[in-house]
Scaffold this motif. Sequence first.
Motif, mmCIF file in Angstrom:
data_model
loop_
_atom_site.group_PDB
_atom_site.id
_atom_site.type_symbol
_atom_site.label_atom_id
_atom_site.label_comp_id
_atom_site.label_asym_id
_atom_site.label_seq_id
_atom_site.Cartn_x
_atom_site.Cartn_y
_atom_site.Cartn_z
ATOM 1 N N VAL A 205 0.834 -1.204 0.000
ATOM 2 C CA VAL A 205 0.000 0.000 0.000
ATOM 3 C C VAL A 205 0.869 1.255 0.000
ATOM 4 N N ALA A 206 1.899 1.271 0.861
ATOM 5 C CA ALA A 206 2.782 2.438 0.945
ATOM 6 C C ALA A 206 3.487 2.697 -0.377
ATOM 7 N N SER A 207 3.911 1.632 -1.054
ATOM 8 C CA SER A 207 4.622 1.825 -2.322
ATOM 9 C C SER A 207 3.689 2.321 -3.416
ATOM 10 N N VAL A 208 2.420 1.907 -3.377
ATOM 11 C CA VAL A 208 1.451 2.419 -4.348
ATOM 12 C C VAL A 208 1.238 3.914 -4.132
ATOM 13 N N ILE A 209 1.217 4.339 -2.888
ATOM 14 C CA ILE A 209 1.020 5.756 -2.586
ATOM 15 C C ILE A 209 2.229 6.581 -3.007
ATOM 16 N N ALA A 210 3.427 6.144 -2.566
ATOM 17 C CA ALA A 210 4.575 7.050 -2.682
ATOM 18 C C ALA A 210 5.902 6.344 -2.885
ATOM 19 N N GLY A 211 5.913 5.177 -3.545
ATOM 20 C CA GLY A 211 7.191 4.576 -3.898
ATOM 21 C C GLY A 211 8.026 5.566 -4.695
ATOM 22 N N LYS A 212 9.322 5.632 -4.417
ATOM 23 C CA LYS A 212 10.107 6.733 -4.987
ATOM 24 C C LYS A 212 10.538 6.517 -6.426
ATOM 25 N N GLY A 213 10.354 5.308 -6.960
ATOM 26 C CA GLY A 213 10.585 5.127 -8.385
ATOM 27 C C GLY A 213 11.954 4.625 -8.758
ATOM 28 N N VAL A 214 12.614 3.908 -7.859
ATOM 29 C CA VAL A 214 13.861 3.253 -8.247
ATOM 30 C C VAL A 214 13.575 2.303 -9.410
ATOM 31 N N ARG A 215 12.523 1.518 -9.256
ATOM 32 C CA ARG A 215 12.014 0.679 -10.348
ATOM 33 C C ARG A 215 10.532 0.944 -10.598
ATOM 34 N N VAL A 216 9.795 1.125 -9.496
ATOM 35 C CA VAL A 216 8.337 1.215 -9.578
ATOM 36 C C VAL A 216 7.867 2.409 -8.750
ATOM 37 N N PRO A 217 7.554 3.533 -9.381
ATOM 38 C CA PRO A 217 7.135 4.708 -8.613
ATOM 39 C C PRO A 217 5.712 4.583 -8.088
ATOM 40 N N GLY A 218 5.463 5.258 -6.980
ATOM 41 C CA GLY A 218 4.105 5.405 -6.501
ATOM 42 C C GLY A 218 3.442 6.590 -7.169
ATOM 43 N N VAL A 219 2.196 6.837 -6.806
ATOM 44 C CA VAL A 219 1.449 7.945 -7.407
ATOM 45 C C VAL A 219 2.096 9.281 -7.063
ATOM 46 N N ALA A 220 2.533 9.429 -5.816
ATOM 47 C CA ALA A 220 3.135 10.687 -5.350
ATOM 48 C C ALA A 220 4.544 10.398 -4.841
ATOM 49 N N PRO A 221 5.508 10.230 -5.734
ATOM 50 C CA PRO A 221 6.829 9.719 -5.342
ATOM 51 C C PRO A 221 7.639 10.628 -4.436
ATOM 52 N N GLN A 222 7.239 11.885 -4.283
ATOM 53 C CA GLN A 222 7.992 12.772 -3.403
ATOM 54 C C GLN A 222 7.258 13.097 -2.106
ATOM 55 N N ALA A 223 6.129 12.464 -1.868
ATOM 56 C CA ALA A 223 5.428 12.651 -0.595
ATOM 57 C C ALA A 223 6.165 11.908 0.513
ATOM 58 N N GLU A 224 5.993 12.380 1.734
ATOM 59 C CA GLU A 224 6.604 11.720 2.892
ATOM 60 C C GLU A 224 5.586 10.801 3.546
ATOM 61 N N LEU A 225 6.047 9.619 3.958
ATOM 62 C CA LEU A 225 5.175 8.637 4.587
ATOM 63 C C LEU A 225 5.431 8.566 6.087
ATOM 64 N N ILE A 226 4.361 8.396 6.836
ATOM 65 C CA ILE A 226 4.450 8.132 8.271
ATOM 66 C C ILE A 226 3.732 6.815 8.526
ATOM 67 N N ALA A 227 4.476 5.818 8.964
ATOM 68 C CA ALA A 227 3.882 4.516 9.261
ATOM 69 C C ALA A 227 3.192 4.574 10.618
ATOM 70 N N VAL A 228 1.912 4.212 10.638
ATOM 71 C CA VAL A 228 1.172 4.097 11.890
ATOM 72 C C VAL A 228 0.630 2.670 11.920
ATOM 73 N N LYS A 229 1.319 1.827 12.642
ATOM 74 C CA LYS A 229 1.009 0.392 12.629
ATOM 75 C C LYS A 229 -0.166 0.105 13.551
ATOM 76 N N VAL A 230 -1.297 -0.262 12.944
ATOM 77 C CA VAL A 230 -2.507 -0.552 13.714
ATOM 78 C C VAL A 230 -2.956 -2.001 13.551
ATOM 79 N N LEU A 231 -2.278 -2.750 12.676
ATOM 80 C CA LEU A 231 -2.576 -4.163 12.450
ATOM 81 C C LEU A 231 -1.308 -4.971 12.676
ATOM 82 N N ASP A 232 -1.446 -6.162 13.237
ATOM 83 C CA ASP A 232 -0.264 -6.955 13.551
ATOM 84 C C ASP A 232 0.139 -7.850 12.382
ATOM 85 N N LYS A 233 1.073 -8.762 12.635
ATOM 86 C CA LYS A 233 1.618 -9.587 11.558
ATOM 87 C C LYS A 233 0.602 -10.554 10.971
ATOM 88 N N THR A 234 -0.506 -10.777 11.672
ATOM 89 C CA THR A 234 -1.575 -11.610 11.117
ATOM 90 C C THR A 234 -2.586 -10.778 10.343
#
Length: 472
Positions: A205-234
């Motif tokens: 999901v994060a890469s779709v939003i803002a992957g920086k485009g080394v190989r696969v850019p996101g929609v907004a490649p220069q936006a900054e992401l803040i991870a807020v982890k609300v779901l666990d490994k399951t």
Amino acid sequence: MRVSLKFAVAALIVSLAMSVFAFGPASGSATAQVEQRYLVLGRGGRLPADFEALMQSVGGRVLMVFPEIGVAVVASADPAFPTAAAALPGIQSVVPDGQMGVGSGADIGSVAWSEAIIEPEGTAVEGVPAIHANQWNLIRIDVAEAWGEGFLGQGVQIAVLDTGIDYLHQELAGKVNMALSRSLVPEVVPGRAPFADLHIHGTHVASVIAGKGVRVPGVAPQAELIAVKVLDKTGTGQESTVIAGILYAASLKVDVINMSLGFIIPRRDPGEEDDHHRWVRSQQLEALQRAINFATRSGALLVASAGNTATNFDLDKTNVKAPAGVKPVVGVSATTNTDILAPFSDYGRRLVYLSAPGTMIYGAANTFWFCLPPVGMGRPPQARNCTGQYPYLFMSGTSQAAATVSGVAALVDSRANGHFPGLLLRSILARRAEDLGPRGRDPMFGYGLVDAGKAIKSFRWHKHDWDGDDDD
């Protein structure tokens, strides 16, 4: 050169196929009672000054307090706790803390499979990145037009409420604000920051939003992401944790909050009277609504996935979908490369505000899953050392569609260096969307397919773009 791994991964890992809420502990059991979690709502949006003492007096243990919205999370093993606590002064209601989970795709009747793909290590480009040949979705929403105008999401912060983010992947390295990112779930991440992704959902999901485009850019490649982890490994979590995530993101004054997740709340339980259960439902939704309203007042745009159970929520009289269906959240359905509603996508006029590509979306895969020795539940047995290489994956779901809308919002907001109010962004995206269904808002596509090029190139800030209420 790309090398296919020898294992297949479900591409239709959904944006959280929702489990129903559990409504409190069973009664009459001879065994010891298990502690249950409850949402406690204060009257008038406030909690009593002596709240903790009040909860203790009826057998409750306070876990979290959200004073800004008058909600708290309290645990108790006493089946009588909800009734006793609700009778205390200043308390409006006590309801169960809802559960949610990630589906395998079986709920939509079929599972599409995609081999994981290894891309070679690369170097981030300066300026406008190249769109990967697999990214039909970026071409369809015309991101090149927005990028060509010089708007790539710069100056915009996006909070990603999900399973965490693999901040070591080459598409996301340097993209994630390490100081502001947080984990709100109690799990240990070996050798990595607590908000690292032990699943695969949040990273993609994060890469779709803002992957920086080394190989696969996101929609907004220069936006900054803040991870807020609300779901666990399951891939599971609780309503209270999502509320905490929304409030944390709002406290940071982020520009966009992406929630590729959701809840199904049943309207009634077997044996419950309709009037009583409507009250339970409304109080659970009110707790979430208070958090959403708080974040909206902070200036954030909230975006959520509609869900992947192929359900028409205009006809489903037994369930309520949240947060996508909670105004003013932008609920997003998924479309295919032929501009039809994806067969798995949920829909409904009160659920869907916009639509976006959501099938076979190419993005970053979590290196913790694919590139380390397999440890723990769900790890592919063929995971291997990927030195000098990084994994990518096709995934389908309204999660990816919601991520696309969040990215386009960042492109528009970058015109103002992140200073457009969320409600203005919401209205602009709707008014510049490509109408796919019946004229105007419809149950399948909302106001239409999000259009990055049109939102940027034909941008005019008129008073009618700022009515904040264009969906009634």
